[in-house]
Scaffold this motif. Structure first.
Motif, PDB file in Angstrom:
ATOM      1  N   ALA A 108      28.164  39.802  48.193  1.00 16.01           N
ATOM      2  CA  ALA A 108      27.679  39.827  49.573  1.00 16.01           C
ATOM      3  C   ALA A 108      28.677  39.222  50.538  1.00 16.01           C
ATOM      4  O   ALA A 108      28.576  39.422  51.750  1.00 16.01           O
ATOM      5  CB  ALA A 108      26.344  39.084  49.661  1.00 16.01           C
ATOM      6  N   GLY A 109      29.621  38.453  50.017  1.00 11.02           N
ATOM      7  CA  GLY A 109      30.606  37.808  50.877  1.00 11.02           C
ATOM      8  C   GLY A 109      31.749  37.260  50.046  1.00 11.02           C
ATOM      9  O   GLY A 109      31.764  37.376  48.811  1.00 11.02           O
ATOM     10  N   TRP A 110      32.708  36.658  50.721  1.00 10.20           N
ATOM     11  CA  TRP A 110      33.877  36.150  50.021  1.00 10.20           C
ATOM     12  C   TRP A 110      33.555  35.045  49.021  1.00 10.20           C
ATOM     13  O   TRP A 110      34.218  34.940  47.986  1.00 10.20           O
ATOM     14  CB  TRP A 110      34.933  35.687  51.020  1.00 10.20           C
ATOM     15  N   PRO A 111      32.542  34.208  49.240  1.00  2.34           N
ATOM     16  CA  PRO A 111      32.201  33.220  48.201  1.00  2.34           C
ATOM     17  C   PRO A 111      31.810  33.882  46.881  1.00  2.34           C
ATOM     18  O   PRO A 111      32.133  33.377  45.806  1.00  2.34           O
ATOM     19  CB  PRO A 111      31.027  32.451  48.828  1.00  2.34           C
ATOM     20  N   ASP A 112      31.119  35.019  46.988  1.00  2.00           N
ATOM     21  CA  ASP A 112      30.755  35.743  45.769  1.00  2.00           C
ATOM     22  C   ASP A 112      31.995  36.283  45.065  1.00  2.00           C
ATOM     23  O   ASP A 112      32.114  36.222  43.839  1.00  2.00           O
ATOM     24  CB  ASP A 112      29.814  36.902  46.105  1.00  2.00           C
ATOM     25  N   VAL A 113      32.916  36.818  45.851  1.00  2.00           N
ATOM     26  CA  VAL A 113      34.162  37.324  45.277  1.00  2.00           C
ATOM     27  C   VAL A 113      34.912  36.191  44.585  1.00  2.00           C
ATOM     28  O   VAL A 113      35.423  36.341  43.459  1.00  2.00           O
ATOM     29  CB  VAL A 113      35.048  37.966  46.363  1.00  2.00           C
ATOM     30  N   ALA A 114      34.976  35.040  45.248  1.00  2.00           N
ATOM     31  CA  ALA A 114      35.684  33.894  44.685  1.00  2.00           C
ATOM     32  C   ALA A 114      35.067  33.464  43.367  1.00  2.00           C
ATOM     33  O   ALA A 114      35.774  33.082  42.423  1.00  2.00           O
ATOM     34  CB  ALA A 114      35.675  32.732  45.686  1.00  2.00           C
ATOM     35  N   ARG A 115      33.731  33.535  43.258  1.00  2.00           N
ATOM     36  CA  ARG A 115      33.049  33.136  42.021  1.00  2.00           C
ATOM     37  C   ARG A 115      33.440  34.062  40.871  1.00  2.00           C
ATOM     38  O   ARG A 115      33.744  33.612  39.760  1.00  2.00           O
ATOM     39  CB  ARG A 115      31.525  33.165  42.248  1.00  2.00           C
ATOM     40  N   ILE A 116      33.461  35.368  41.124  1.00  2.00           N
ATOM     41  CA  ILE A 116      33.825  36.311  40.072  1.00  2.00           C
ATOM     42  C   ILE A 116      35.283  36.126  39.657  1.00  2.00           C
ATOM     43  O   ILE A 116      35.610  36.127  38.461  1.00  2.00           O
ATOM     44  CB  ILE A 116      33.582  37.762  40.530  1.00  2.00           C
ATOM     45  N   VAL A 117      36.159  35.954  40.629  1.00  2.45           N
ATOM     46  CA  VAL A 117      37.583  35.751  40.319  1.00  2.45           C
ATOM     47  C   VAL A 117      37.766  34.473  39.512  1.00  2.45           C
ATOM     48  O   VAL A 117      38.540  34.416  38.545  1.00  2.45           O
ATOM     49  CB  VAL A 117      38.413  35.723  41.617  1.00  2.45           C
ATOM     50  N   GLU A 118      37.058  33.414  39.901  1.00  2.34           N
ATOM     51  CA  GLU A 118      37.137  32.145  39.169  1.00  2.34           C
ATOM     52  C   GLU A 118      36.668  32.329  37.724  1.00  2.34           C
ATOM     53  O   GLU A 118      37.268  31.795  36.784  1.00  2.34           O
ATOM     54  CB  GLU A 118      36.279  31.099  39.865  1.00  2.34           C
ATOM     55  N   LEU A 119      35.591  33.100  37.540  1.00  2.00           N
ATOM     56  CA  LEU A 119      35.096  33.355  36.194  1.00  2.00           C
ATOM     57  C   LEU A 119      36.122  34.135  35.375  1.00  2.00           C
ATOM     58  O   LEU A 119      36.356  33.837  34.192  1.00  2.00           O
ATOM     59  CB  LEU A 119      33.780  34.125  36.265  1.00  2.00           C
ATOM     60  N   LEU A 120      36.738  35.131  35.983  1.00  3.08           N
ATOM     61  CA  LEU A 120      37.752  35.914  35.277  1.00  3.08           C
ATOM     62  C   LEU A 120      38.908  35.042  34.820  1.00  3.08           C
ATOM     63  O   LEU A 120      39.378  35.154  33.683  1.00  3.08           O
ATOM     64  CB  LEU A 120      38.268  37.038  36.182  1.00  3.08           C
ATOM     65  N   HIS A 121      39.375  34.176  35.716  1.00  5.33           N
ATOM     66  CA  HIS A 121      40.466  33.271  35.349  1.00  5.33           C
ATOM     67  C   HIS A 121      40.023  32.315  34.243  1.00  5.33           C
ATOM     68  O   HIS A 121      40.779  32.029  33.303  1.00  5.33           O
ATOM     69  CB  HIS A 121      40.932  32.478  36.571  1.00  5.33           C
ATOM     70  N   GLY A 122      38.786  31.808  34.361  1.00  4.63           N
ATOM     71  CA  GLY A 122      38.290  30.882  33.358  1.00  4.63           C
ATOM     72  C   GLY A 122      38.181  31.512  31.988  1.00  4.63           C
ATOM     73  O   GLY A 122      38.570  30.918  30.973  1.00  4.63           O
ATOM     74  N   LEU A 123      37.677  32.741  31.923  1.00  2.00           N
ATOM     75  CA  LEU A 123      37.520  33.417  30.646  1.00  2.00           C
ATOM     76  C   LEU A 123      38.858  33.775  30.011  1.00  2.00           C
ATOM     77  O   LEU A 123      38.937  33.967  28.794  1.00  2.00           O
ATOM     78  CB  LEU A 123      36.682  34.685  30.826  1.00  2.00           C
ATOM     79  N   ALA A 124      39.897  33.863  30.823  1.00  2.00           N
ATOM     80  CA  ALA A 124      41.232  34.178  30.301  1.00  2.00           C
ATOM     81  C   ALA A 124      41.978  32.931  29.850  1.00  2.00           C
ATOM     82  O   ALA A 124      43.087  33.025  29.324  1.00  2.00           O
ATOM     83  CB  ALA A 124      42.047  34.908  31.371  1.00  2.00           C
TER      84      ALA A 124
END
Length: 340
Positions: A108-124
């Motif tokens: 819905a907004g950039w905070p949501d995008v940031a959360r997904i990107v953070e998760l992707l980095h974390g899982l890697a």
């Protein structure tokens, strides 16, 4: 041939031809009396060489060094270009996958995008603790796509991180079960085991159907895991596998509990399960197997189990007789009516 005609024949603009000249890449062999650039057939051939190498991804500087190097070998150059292109495509594929993951989350907004990107980095991350932290982070932002969690859980080797991923997948809802289908069909048994482990924690008919299919997997650990999950759901298709687990292990205690729960809830299947246990006891002389089967009778409805246990209390194998006698005492104490 003057520059205008060369541009028309080669498809290279006059401006670019002047740029080639300034770089020393393609210098016209002569000049007219009026000072105009005049290209020979050899010059034009070099222009086509330059354009061909540009189409392969070389920079103009690289092209210049290549054409002026007497030891130039096309095979080495092409090999380098192949490797560079593969690396670039790999990076582009990773980027495309990240973008698709973010898009699937419908942020819905950039905070949501940031959360997904953070998760992707974390899982890697190479750190299991960091991967687990990324999964367990507060989920007040955009919903995590099930496909992302499925990919992670199928590749995760750390048991703590895998547990966190299964928990997150169960909470995510959506098409989690459907997304696990490729993992359940993977040639690698470890991947299939992770898929079954994740399915065991998902509710719904689709997950149950997929677990039922896993009862036919060639890997015994997968069959056992599927049977335990199905037994907890009361799916009677798991009964043969559970009976085998009771007799031969491992997980015989859990398997007996599942069979007992089904017997308590379904009188028809209670009779079938009791008959199967009695048949196994009659067919084997392996003491360890018989002890496991007798122990499983404690999970059955007391009214059905006590007659067989009383017979076994007189068994010629003393360990079997002692265990059966002890279970008779326990069951009659807990269910007085069963003794009448």
């Amino acid at each position: 041939m003057l520059i205008g005609e060369v541009a028309r024949r080669s498809g290279v603009s006059a401006r670019m031809l002047r740029h080639y000249d300034s770089l020393g890449l393609v210098r016209p062999t002569g000049r007219t009396v009026g000072g105009y650039r005049e290209y020979t057939p050899e010059d034009v051939r070099r222009i086509f060489y330059v354009e061909g190498l540009r189409s392969l991804g070389l920079s103009l500087r690289q092209i210049g060094r290549t054409l002026d190097d007497p030891g130039f070998t096309p095979a080495a150059l092409v090999g380098d270009l192949v490797r560079q292109s593969e690396e670039r495509l790999g990076r582009e594929r990773e980027l495309l996958e990240r973008l698709r993951t973010v898009d699937a989350a419908e942020p819905a907004g950039w905070p949501d995008v940031a959360r997904i990107v953070e998760l992707l980095h974390g899982l890697a991350s190479p750190s299991a603790a960091r991967r687990q932290q990324a999964v367990m982070a507060p989920a007040e932002a955009a919903a995590v796509p099930a496909e992302l969690l499925v990919k992670a859980v199928l590749g995760e080797t750390d048991p703590n991180v895998a547990g966190a991923l299964r928990w997150a997948l169960a909470r995510a809802g959506g098409d989690g079960a459907a997304s696990l289908a490729p993992g359940l069909a993977d040639a690698d048994a470890d991947v299939r085991r992770r898929a079954v482990g994740a399915l065991a924690e998902l509710a719904g008919d689709e997950a149950t159907a997929m677990l039922t299919g896993a009862l036919g997997d060639p890997d015994a650990a997968i069959r056992r895991r599927a049977a335990l999950a199905l037994g907890a759901r009361g799916v009677t298709a798991a009964v043969p596998t559970l009976l085998g687990m009771v007799a031969h292990g491992p997980n015989d205690v859990e398997a007996a509990e599942r069979l007992g729960a089904m017997a308590q809830n379904d009188p028809e299947w209670a009779g079938r399960i009791m008959a199967a246990l009695a048949g196994e006891l009659a067919d084997t002389r392996d003491s360890a197997v018989r002890l496991r089967l007798v122990q499983a009778l404690a999970e059955m409805p007391a009214a059905l189990a006590l007659p067989l246990l009383r017979d076994l209390a007189e068994d010629e194998e003393r360990p079997v007789a002692l265990l059966a006698s002890a279970l008779v005492s326990v069951l009659t104490a807990g269910h007085p009516s069963a003794d009448r």
